[in-house]
Design a protein around this motif. Sequence first.
Motif, PDB file in Angstrom:
ATOM      1  N   ALA A  22     -25.217  13.095  80.406  1.00 53.43           N
ATOM      2  CA  ALA A  22     -24.136  13.628  81.080  1.00 53.43           C
ATOM      3  C   ALA A  22     -24.627  14.670  81.924  1.00 53.43           C
ATOM      4  N   VAL A  23     -24.285  14.381  83.096  1.00 51.88           N
ATOM      5  CA  VAL A  23     -24.854  15.397  84.371  1.00 51.88           C
ATOM      6  C   VAL A  23     -24.111  16.240  85.045  1.00 51.88           C
ATOM      7  N   GLY A  24     -22.747  16.057  84.766  1.00 47.34           N
ATOM      8  CA  GLY A  24     -21.792  16.822  85.428  1.00 47.34           C
ATOM      9  C   GLY A  24     -20.294  16.747  84.617  1.00 47.34           C
ATOM     10  N   GLY A  25     -19.347  17.437  85.258  1.00 52.03           N
ATOM     11  CA  GLY A  25     -18.062  17.295  84.905  1.00 52.03           C
ATOM     12  C   GLY A  25     -17.827  18.197  83.772  1.00 52.03           C
ATOM     13  N   THR A  26     -17.047  17.881  82.747  1.00 55.26           N
ATOM     14  CA  THR A  26     -16.714  18.702  81.391  1.00 55.26           C
ATOM     15  C   THR A  26     -17.053  17.866  80.106  1.00 55.26           C
ATOM     16  N   LEU A  27     -16.909  18.648  78.965  1.00 53.80           N
ATOM     17  CA  LEU A  27     -17.273  17.604  77.793  1.00 53.80           C
ATOM     18  C   LEU A  27     -16.076  16.828  77.677  1.00 53.80           C
ATOM     19  N   ASP A  28     -15.055  17.120  78.138  1.00 56.66           N
ATOM     20  CA  ASP A  28     -13.995  16.048  77.969  1.00 56.66           C
ATOM     21  C   ASP A  28     -13.947  14.934  78.856  1.00 56.66           C
ATOM     22  N   GLU A  29     -14.392  15.112  80.205  1.00 54.29           N
ATOM     23  CA  GLU A  29     -14.542  14.183  81.119  1.00 54.29           C
ATOM     24  C   GLU A  29     -15.814  14.214  81.863  1.00 54.29           C
ATOM     25  N   PRO A  30     -17.105  13.829  81.054  1.00 51.20           N
ATOM     26  CA  PRO A  30     -18.435  13.949  81.882  1.00 51.20           C
ATOM     27  C   PRO A  30     -18.543  12.850  82.815  1.00 51.20           C
ATOM     28  N   GLU A  89     -24.186   5.164  87.232  1.00 50.60           N
ATOM     29  CA  GLU A  89     -23.380   6.529  87.150  1.00 50.60           C
ATOM     30  C   GLU A  89     -21.935   6.520  87.070  1.00 50.60           C
ATOM     31  N   LEU A  90     -21.261   6.972  85.866  1.00 46.24           N
ATOM     32  CA  LEU A  90     -20.020   6.821  85.550  1.00 46.24           C
ATOM     33  C   LEU A  90     -19.271   8.279  85.893  1.00 46.24           C
ATOM     34  N   ASP A  91     -18.325   8.083  86.585  1.00 47.00           N
ATOM     35  CA  ASP A  91     -17.495   9.107  86.745  1.00 47.00           C
ATOM     36  C   ASP A  91     -16.133   9.008  86.010  1.00 47.00           C
ATOM     37  N   VAL A 106     -21.563  10.604  83.577  1.00 50.15           N
ATOM     38  CA  VAL A 106     -22.909  10.320  82.740  1.00 50.15           C
ATOM     39  C   VAL A 106     -23.544   9.098  83.764  1.00 50.15           C
ATOM     40  N   VAL A 107     -24.634   9.564  83.411  1.00 52.04           N
ATOM     41  CA  VAL A 107     -25.797   8.324  84.119  1.00 52.04           C
ATOM     42  C   VAL A 107     -26.446   7.656  83.045  1.00 52.04           C
ATOM     43  N   THR A 108     -26.349   6.311  82.925  1.00 54.29           N
ATOM     44  CA  THR A 108     -26.764   5.491  81.900  1.00 54.29           C
ATOM     45  C   THR A 108     -28.010   5.108  82.248  1.00 54.29           C
ATOM     46  N   ARG A 109     -28.951   4.591  81.224  1.00 52.00           N
ATOM     47  CA  ARG A 109     -30.424   4.055  81.250  1.00 52.00           C
ATOM     48  C   ARG A 109     -29.900   2.569  81.381  1.00 52.00           C
ATOM     49  N   PRO A 110     -30.785   1.595  81.996  1.00 50.07           N
ATOM     50  CA  PRO A 110     -30.667   0.204  81.841  1.00 50.07           C
ATOM     51  C   PRO A 110     -30.802  -0.273  80.425  1.00 50.07           C
ATOM     52  N   LYS A 111     -30.218  -1.253  80.160  1.00 47.63           N
ATOM     53  CA  LYS A 111     -30.251  -1.848  78.825  1.00 47.63           C
ATOM     54  C   LYS A 111     -29.945  -3.363  78.945  1.00 47.63           C
ATOM     55  N   GLY A 112     -30.927  -4.330  78.929  1.00 49.63           N
ATOM     56  CA  GLY A 112     -30.973  -5.590  78.918  1.00 49.63           C
ATOM     57  C   GLY A 112     -30.685  -6.014  80.579  1.00 49.63           C
TER      58      GLY A 112
END
Length: 139
Positions: free
Chosen positions: A102-110, A124-126, A112-118
């Motif tokens: 979680a790189v920004g936002g709030t704890l309720d609405e972060p 980057e999820l807003d 998030v930048v995910t790592r690749p998986k498969g």
Amino acid sequence: MAALGELIADLERRIGAVSDAAERFETTNRFTHLKRQFLPHGVVFLIGIFAFAWLTLLYPQRLIGDAKITAPVQVEVTVPSESAATRSGLEKECVGTLTGAAVGGTLDEPVVVTRPKGQCPAHELDDTQHLVVVPLPSK
């Protein structure tokens, strides 16, 4: 002999009556004491409740969910279904558990930048409203 039996029965009845009277007297005293103590203690209790309510109105604290994320926080993101993935801007291959930060936002609405998986690339999820984002304990 019969007179002695009647005397014993009479004494047992009287002893029972005295015992009952003593218990009634003790119960009455305890109840009276309780009634006397109830009003002052009840008033103190109510004052405490009202003071607590007044102080919470006077000094409202921000909820922890409103806390801004100022440093990256490691998180685990659960994508519960394909529809949740689509609503959040993910591919259907991303259903399941992802890791990221979680790189920004709030704890309720972060944010998030995910790592690749498969077959699921990094994102980057807003909009994480339809996802379950759980902060991981730091080591």
